[in-house]
Structures are given as C-alpha cells and as structure tokens.
Design a protein around this motif. Structure first.
Motif, mmCIF file in Angstrom:
data_model
loop_
_atom_site.group_PDB
_atom_site.id
_atom_site.type_symbol
_atom_site.label_atom_id
_atom_site.label_comp_id
_atom_site.label_asym_id
_atom_site.label_seq_id
_atom_site.Cartn_x
_atom_site.Cartn_y
_atom_site.Cartn_z
ATOM 1 N N GLU A 182 -36.785 -23.757 50.010
ATOM 2 C CA GLU A 182 -38.132 -23.347 49.631
ATOM 3 C C GLU A 182 -38.087 -21.929 49.096
ATOM 4 O OE1 GLU A 182 -42.102 -24.110 51.883
ATOM 5 O OE2 GLU A 182 -41.444 -22.093 52.443
ATOM 6 N N ILE A 183 -38.955 -21.678 48.097
ATOM 7 C CA ILE A 183 -39.079 -20.340 47.528
ATOM 8 C C ILE A 183 -40.548 -19.939 47.476
ATOM 9 C CG2 ILE A 183 -37.005 -20.528 46.108
ATOM 10 C CD1 ILE A 183 -38.924 -20.955 43.688
ATOM 11 N N TYR A 213 -42.960 -23.171 46.880
ATOM 12 C CA TYR A 213 -42.495 -24.380 46.200
ATOM 13 C C TYR A 213 -41.205 -24.864 46.851
ATOM 14 C CZ TYR A 213 -45.724 -23.482 42.367
ATOM 15 O OH TYR A 213 -46.846 -23.290 41.616
ATOM 16 N N ALA A 214 -41.064 -26.176 46.918
ATOM 17 C CA ALA A 214 -39.781 -26.740 47.315
ATOM 18 C C ALA A 214 -38.816 -26.447 46.176
ATOM 19 C CB ALA A 214 -39.903 -28.241 47.545
ATOM 20 N N ALA A 215 -37.592 -26.068 46.515
ATOM 21 C CA ALA A 215 -36.639 -25.664 45.486
ATOM 22 C C ALA A 215 -35.281 -26.305 45.719
ATOM 23 C CB ALA A 215 -36.497 -24.144 45.471
ATOM 24 N N VAL A 239 -36.780 -19.491 38.152
ATOM 25 C CA VAL A 239 -36.976 -20.919 37.928
ATOM 26 C C VAL A 239 -36.328 -21.283 36.597
ATOM 27 C CG1 VAL A 239 -38.658 -22.763 37.570
ATOM 28 C CG2 VAL A 239 -39.108 -20.975 39.253
ATOM 29 N N VAL A 240 -35.365 -22.207 36.647
ATOM 30 C CA VAL A 240 -34.657 -22.646 35.451
ATOM 31 C C VAL A 240 -35.243 -23.947 34.926
ATOM 32 C CG1 VAL A 240 -32.396 -23.309 34.547
ATOM 33 C CG2 VAL A 240 -32.567 -21.511 36.253
ATOM 34 N N ASP A 241 -35.619 -24.846 35.852
ATOM 35 C CA ASP A 241 -36.207 -26.131 35.479
ATOM 36 C C ASP A 241 -37.415 -26.391 36.374
ATOM 37 O OD1 ASP A 241 -36.760 -28.691 34.629
ATOM 38 O OD2 ASP A 241 -35.046 -29.613 35.610
ATOM 39 N N PRO A 242 -38.645 -26.365 35.795
ATOM 40 C CA PRO A 242 -39.833 -26.573 36.621
ATOM 41 C C PRO A 242 -39.965 -27.988 37.147
ATOM 42 C CG PRO A 242 -40.449 -26.292 34.331
ATOM 43 C CD PRO A 242 -38.970 -26.075 34.412
ATOM 44 N N GLY A 294 -43.140 -31.271 38.979
ATOM 45 C CA GLY A 294 -43.817 -31.526 40.247
ATOM 46 C C GLY A 294 -43.850 -30.268 41.069
ATOM 47 N N ASN A 295 -43.799 -30.428 42.385
ATOM 48 C CA ASN A 295 -43.789 -29.231 43.220
ATOM 49 C C ASN A 295 -42.372 -28.877 43.674
ATOM 50 O OD1 ASN A 295 -43.400 -31.303 45.016
ATOM 51 N ND2 ASN A 295 -44.827 -30.531 46.535
ATOM 52 N N VAL A 296 -41.346 -29.501 43.078
ATOM 53 C CA VAL A 296 -39.952 -29.170 43.344
ATOM 54 C C VAL A 296 -39.368 -28.561 42.079
ATOM 55 C CG1 VAL A 296 -37.684 -30.047 43.991
ATOM 56 C CG2 VAL A 296 -39.728 -31.069 44.984
ATOM 57 N N VAL A 297 -38.874 -27.326 42.197
ATOM 58 C CA VAL A 297 -38.319 -26.628 41.044
ATOM 59 C C VAL A 297 -36.829 -26.402 41.249
ATOM 60 C CG1 VAL A 297 -40.493 -25.493 40.454
ATOM 61 C CG2 VAL A 297 -38.939 -24.378 42.024
#
Length: 194
Positions: A114-115, A126-128, A143-146, A149-152
């Motif tokens: 998480e971040i 956000y879940a990461a 963030v490299v790839d959004p 959703g809520n996972v980046v």
C-alpha cells in the motif's frame, strides 16, 4: 387531481431539494447541491406565487425557475469555486495518477502493498504492486502504471535512472591523468576525459 398537484408541487420541490442538499453534505463533489438549490428556491417561490397563480401556470413558472436557478447554481459551483481549492476536490481518472509520487505505507511487493499518494484526493491510500522487487515502508515511489482501478504499479524513485542521470554520472567520473613529456623535456600532465 391537477389542482391537488398544483398546490402540493412547491412543497414536493422544497422537500426533494432539501434531501438533495443533505445528500451533497454526506457525499460532497457529487453536484447534487446544484439541483438541490434550484429545487429549494423554486419550492419557496412556489409557496409564495401559489397564492396568486395556480395549476398549469404555476407548474410552468416553477419549471422555468428550476432551469434558471439550476444554471446559476451550476455556474457558481464551477466558476466561483465555492468549495475552495480550485479543482482539488474533483475526482480524477486513473490515467492522471501516472507520474504522481507518494510514500510506501505497507511494504510493496509484486503481490501486495500500500502507498499514500501526495495530493491523492479524498482517500490517498492505494493498493500498490511493484514490478519485480520489494520496496520497503517509507520509501518514496512514483506511479508507473495506474492500472485503471485502485491498484497501481509503482517503482522506487531511487531505482529510476534516466538519460540525464547517466550523463550526470558520466560527468562525475574521475579524470584519468596521463603523463606526457613535452619536446623541451619537461614533464607535464594532461587529462583525458571519457
């Protein structure tokens, strides 16, 4: 039936307007306040005008008032920035997350983590996931790839090296000294740069 509706229409507009205003207070940013204000004003005007006009004429006047007041309320909501923070309270799409930075709040691995993003909105957590390595808690990430959703997908800022970083590193390399003898027999030192 039309006469009953004409007499109760202002009260219905007023009640629905208040409900929408309360809903906006519970879920801000949903633009419910625009319609809520229009209905409240039209309902109050209908209670006053209902004493002088009635039926279909009152309904037409109230419909025009809802449209007019709704337009003014929408203008005020968007242009005058009544909530403050011009644009900060607006929800953004996932593509706008690309390039944002934040900090790891829970160790990030390829399968969990998480971040917390800087200026991440109402809920900046956000879940990461990382691409292949583990990123420890407290590390600054980008963030490299959004993901949509809520996972980046993120990378540690320290791990990212670009063309400018390589050029700067090349400029910091120590210069190699080369001894040379000039034709007069004196020793001089020349420096080669890579």
């Amino acid at each position: 039936m039309v006469e009953i509706l004409g007499e109760s229409l202002p009260i219905v507009l007023l009640v629905v307007g208040v409900i929408l205003a309360v809903a906006e207070a519970i879920a801000p940013g949903a633009h419910l306040i625009v319609l809520g204000v229009a209905l409240i004003v039209a309902g109050l005007a209908g209670l006053v005008l209902g004493q002088f006009i009635g039926g279909v004429v009152l309904s037409a006047v109230l419909a025009m008032l809802v449209l007019l007041i709704g337009g003014v309320a929408l203008f005020a909501y968007r242009e005058l920035d009544l909530y403050g923070g011009k644009g900060t309270a607006r929800t953004s799409d996932s593509d706008s997350l690309k390039g944002r930075t934040g900090r790891v709040t829970e160790r990030v691995t390829p399968t969990s983590g998480e971040i917390k993003l800087e200026s991440g909105g109402f809920n900046p957590h956000y879940a990461a996931r990382s691409f292949d390595s583990e990123i420890p808690e407290g590390e600054e990430v980008i963030v490299v790839d959004p993901g949509g959703g809520n996972v980046v997908r993120v990378e540690a800022l320290g791990a990212i090296e670009d063309q400018i970083d390589r050029e700067l590193a090349r400029g910091r390399e120590p210069e190699e000294a080369v001894d040379a003898v000039d034709p007069a027999g004196e020793r001089e030192t020349e420096y080669e740069t890579g």
